[in-house]
Scaffold this active site. Structure first.
Site, PDB file in Angstrom:
ATOM      1  N   THR A   1       0.512 -10.946   1.351  1.00 32.18           N
ATOM      2  CA  THR A   1      -0.592 -10.683   2.283  1.00 32.18           C
ATOM      3  C   THR A   1      -0.793  -9.214   2.612  1.00 32.18           C
ATOM      4  O   THR A   1      -1.816  -8.861   3.204  1.00 32.18           O
ATOM      5  CB  THR A   1      -0.368 -11.443   3.605  1.00 32.18           C
ATOM      6  OG1 THR A   1       0.851 -10.980   4.209  1.00 32.18           O
ATOM      7  CG2 THR A   1      -0.302 -12.945   3.375  1.00 32.18           C
TER       8      THR A   1
ATOM      9  N   HIS B   1      10.679  -7.973  -1.408  1.00 28.00           N
ATOM     10  CA  HIS B   1      10.110  -8.047  -0.064  1.00 28.00           C
ATOM     11  C   HIS B   1      10.377  -9.440   0.502  1.00 28.00           C
ATOM     12  O   HIS B   1      10.246 -10.434  -0.205  1.00 28.00           O
ATOM     13  CB  HIS B   1       8.607  -7.765  -0.110  1.00 28.00           C
ATOM     14  CG  HIS B   1       7.997  -7.577   1.245  1.00 28.00           C
ATOM     15  ND1 HIS B   1       7.637  -8.643   2.046  1.00 28.00           N
ATOM     16  CD2 HIS B   1       7.690  -6.454   1.946  1.00 28.00           C
ATOM     17  CE1 HIS B   1       7.131  -8.179   3.175  1.00 28.00           C
ATOM     18  NE2 HIS B   1       7.154  -6.860   3.145  1.00 28.00           N
TER      19      HIS B   1
ATOM     20  N   CYS C   1      -1.338  -6.409  14.573  1.00 25.36           N
ATOM     21  CA  CYS C   1      -2.244  -7.485  14.171  1.00 25.36           C
ATOM     22  C   CYS C   1      -1.849  -8.748  14.931  1.00 25.36           C
ATOM     23  O   CYS C   1      -0.844  -8.782  15.642  1.00 25.36           O
ATOM     24  CB  CYS C   1      -2.153  -7.721  12.672  1.00 25.36           C
ATOM     25  SG  CYS C   1      -0.504  -8.276  12.135  1.00 25.36           S
TER      26      CYS C   1
ATOM     27  N   HIS D   1       8.561  -5.435  10.635  1.00 19.57           N
ATOM     28  CA  HIS D   1       9.175  -4.236  10.060  1.00 19.57           C
ATOM     29  C   HIS D   1       8.805  -2.989  10.863  1.00 19.57           C
ATOM     30  O   HIS D   1       7.990  -2.173  10.451  1.00 19.57           O
ATOM     31  CB  HIS D   1       8.763  -4.093   8.596  1.00 19.57           C
ATOM     32  CG  HIS D   1       9.524  -4.993   7.683  1.00 19.57           C
ATOM     33  ND1 HIS D   1       9.107  -5.318   6.416  1.00 19.57           N
ATOM     34  CD2 HIS D   1      10.713  -5.640   7.860  1.00 19.57           C
ATOM     35  CE1 HIS D   1       9.987  -6.136   5.861  1.00 19.57           C
ATOM     36  NE2 HIS D   1      10.966  -6.338   6.715  1.00 19.57           N
TER      37      HIS D   1
ATOM     38  N   SER E   1       2.549  -3.333  12.225  1.00 19.07           N
ATOM     39  CA  SER E   1       3.708  -3.632  13.070  1.00 19.07           C
ATOM     40  C   SER E   1       4.101  -2.460  13.966  1.00 19.07           C
ATOM     41  O   SER E   1       5.166  -2.480  14.586  1.00 19.07           O
ATOM     42  CB  SER E   1       4.904  -4.063  12.206  1.00 19.07           C
ATOM     43  OG  SER E   1       5.099  -3.182  11.124  1.00 19.07           O
TER      44      SER E   1
ATOM     45  N   CYS F   1      -4.400 -10.366   3.999  1.00 21.97           N
ATOM     46  CA  CYS F   1      -4.836 -10.747   5.335  1.00 21.97           C
ATOM     47  C   CYS F   1      -5.917  -9.816   5.869  1.00 21.97           C
ATOM     48  O   CYS F   1      -6.080  -8.680   5.426  1.00 21.97           O
ATOM     49  CB  CYS F   1      -3.634 -10.808   6.279  1.00 21.97           C
ATOM     50  SG  CYS F   1      -3.238  -9.282   7.121  1.00 21.97           S
TER      51      CYS F   1
ATOM     52  N   ASN G   1       2.702  -2.834   4.519  1.00 22.29           N
ATOM     53  CA  ASN G   1       1.307  -2.460   4.781  1.00 22.29           C
ATOM     54  C   ASN G   1       1.179  -1.003   5.201  1.00 22.29           C
ATOM     55  O   ASN G   1       0.182  -0.349   4.889  1.00 22.29           O
ATOM     56  CB  ASN G   1       0.676  -3.419   5.799  1.00 22.29           C
ATOM     57  CG  ASN G   1       1.147  -3.182   7.212  1.00 22.29           C
ATOM     58  OD1 ASN G   1       0.573  -2.382   7.939  1.00 22.29           O
ATOM     59  ND2 ASN G   1       2.201  -3.873   7.626  1.00 22.29           N
TER      60      ASN G   1
ATOM     61  N   GLU H   1       8.706 -11.403   2.378  1.00 19.38           N
ATOM     62  CA  GLU H   1       7.586 -12.342   2.251  1.00 19.38           C
ATOM     63  C   GLU H   1       7.540 -12.941   0.850  1.00 19.38           C
ATOM     64  O   GLU H   1       7.294 -14.143   0.675  1.00 19.38           O
ATOM     65  CB  GLU H   1       6.259 -11.649   2.566  1.00 19.38           C
ATOM     66  CG  GLU H   1       5.075 -12.605   2.465  1.00 19.38           C
ATOM     67  CD  GLU H   1       3.723 -11.936   2.648  1.00 19.38           C
ATOM     68  OE1 GLU H   1       2.735 -12.450   2.087  1.00 19.38           O
ATOM     69  OE2 GLU H   1       3.653 -10.894   3.338  1.00 19.38           O
TER      70      GLU H   1
END
Length: 318
Positions: A168, A124, A12, A41, A270, A198, A228, A126
């Site tokens: 996100t 996590h 992304c 990650h 990622s 996102c 994700n 984030e």
């Protein structure tokens, strides 16, 4: 065996930017270049950057005073930022701009003395960074919930001065259920004007639904610690597909495909395209057809690098 390829998949804009920041720093400055936490990650990406001189650390106390340090795409707390400034570290912030957007929302709620609810996964990075953006000095508190049960047990100071934000990289379907539970329990709760999940997470989840609707097995290329990527695997499983999360082609087992007529391949945000192509090649070596790429949303989002890394190399030091 038919092979279907999800679209969109893989990198992304936030991941592209984070990797580019590390690459540019390695080009422009003398080593070592420190990176707090895995910049994204993915084992392949992190190993490649480490081989070229990036030094990955988990906490700033591992970074000598006055050094260059890069913050990962997942973001950091205000305390980490303050420590970096105190110790005269040169910082390049690779935090995804969409994560920064959530940080700004949380900081505003704190400034207004409100309670905030963060929907996310405990532990996590984030989530840790976002929680650390909430300033408690104005009387508000921030609460972390992962599911409807957490909402049921949640107690807040003032149900009429309450807001929520989200990590996100969550499952859109799971998050929608948690938001519904929050709105039912706290009818006056405020939410972001635009979903915090996102665009890339949403697009890849929509794409895996499309993929799983026509496949018996789905392969998700991504590392085990990628939020994700895990959500993509779970989503495929919910659609009655056998799904596997793999770092690369070497983790596949030919027995997974006994009697299988169709397999789908996707990748977390990622995971680089080179790993996807290696998986496709292995499937073809095992007798699979040429891959068919499914239709999907065309992504054209880009995020610029920090100004200091955009200066032409010929002007550096002038």
């Amino acid at each position: 065996m038919q092979i279907y390829l999800a679209n969109p998949r893989g990198f992304c804009a936030g991941v592209d930017r984070a990797i580019a920041i590390v690459n540019e720093a390695l080009l422009r400055f003398e080593p070592p270049i420190y990176v707090r936490h895995e910049v994204v990650h993915n084992k392949f990406v992190v190993s490649d950057l480490a081989n070229r001189g990036a030094v990955f650390v988990e906490e700033l106390h591992e970074v000598p005073d006055g050094s260059i340090v890069i913050f990962s795409a997942h973001g950091v707390s205000k305390a980490v930022e303050d420590e970096a400034e105190r110790r005269d570290l040169t910082v390049f912030d690779a935090t995804c701009p969409l994560v920064t957007k959530v940080h700004i929302e949380v900081a505003k709620f704190a400034q207004d003395g409100m309670d905030a609810v963060l929907i996310g996964h405990a532990g996590h990075p984030e989530v840790e960074g976002t929680m650390g953006r909430f300033n408690h000095r104005h009387g508000g508190r921030i609460h972390l919930v992962e599911n409807e049960s957490d909402v049921e047990a949640l107690s807040v100071q003032d149900a009429e001065r309450l807001a929520f934000v989200t990590q996100t990289t969550l499952s859109m379907d799971d998050t929608a259920r948690v938001i519904d539970a929050l709105r039912e329990k706290f009818p006056h709760i405020q939410g972001p004007r635009k979903d915090d999940i996102c665009y890339a997470t949403q697009n890849r989840q929509d794409a895996v639904k499309h993929l799983a609707s026509r496949c018996e097995v789905v392969l998700v290329v991504g590392s085990p610690n990628s939020s994700n990527s895990n959500r993509l695997r779970e989503l495929a499983e919910r659609m009655n597909c056998r799904a596997y999360l793999i770092d690369n082609a070497t983790e596949m087992d030919i027995n997974w495909f006994d009697g299988i007529q169709s397999v789908g391949v996707t990748a977390g945000a990622s995971a680089p395209e080179v790993l996807i192509q290696e998986v496709l090649q292995q499937l073809q070596d095992w007798g699979g057809d040429l891959p068919s790429e499914l239709s999907g949303i065309e992504e054209n989002v880009t995020f610029s690098l920090p100004k200091a890394l955009r200066i032409p190399m010929t002007q550096v030091g002038k």
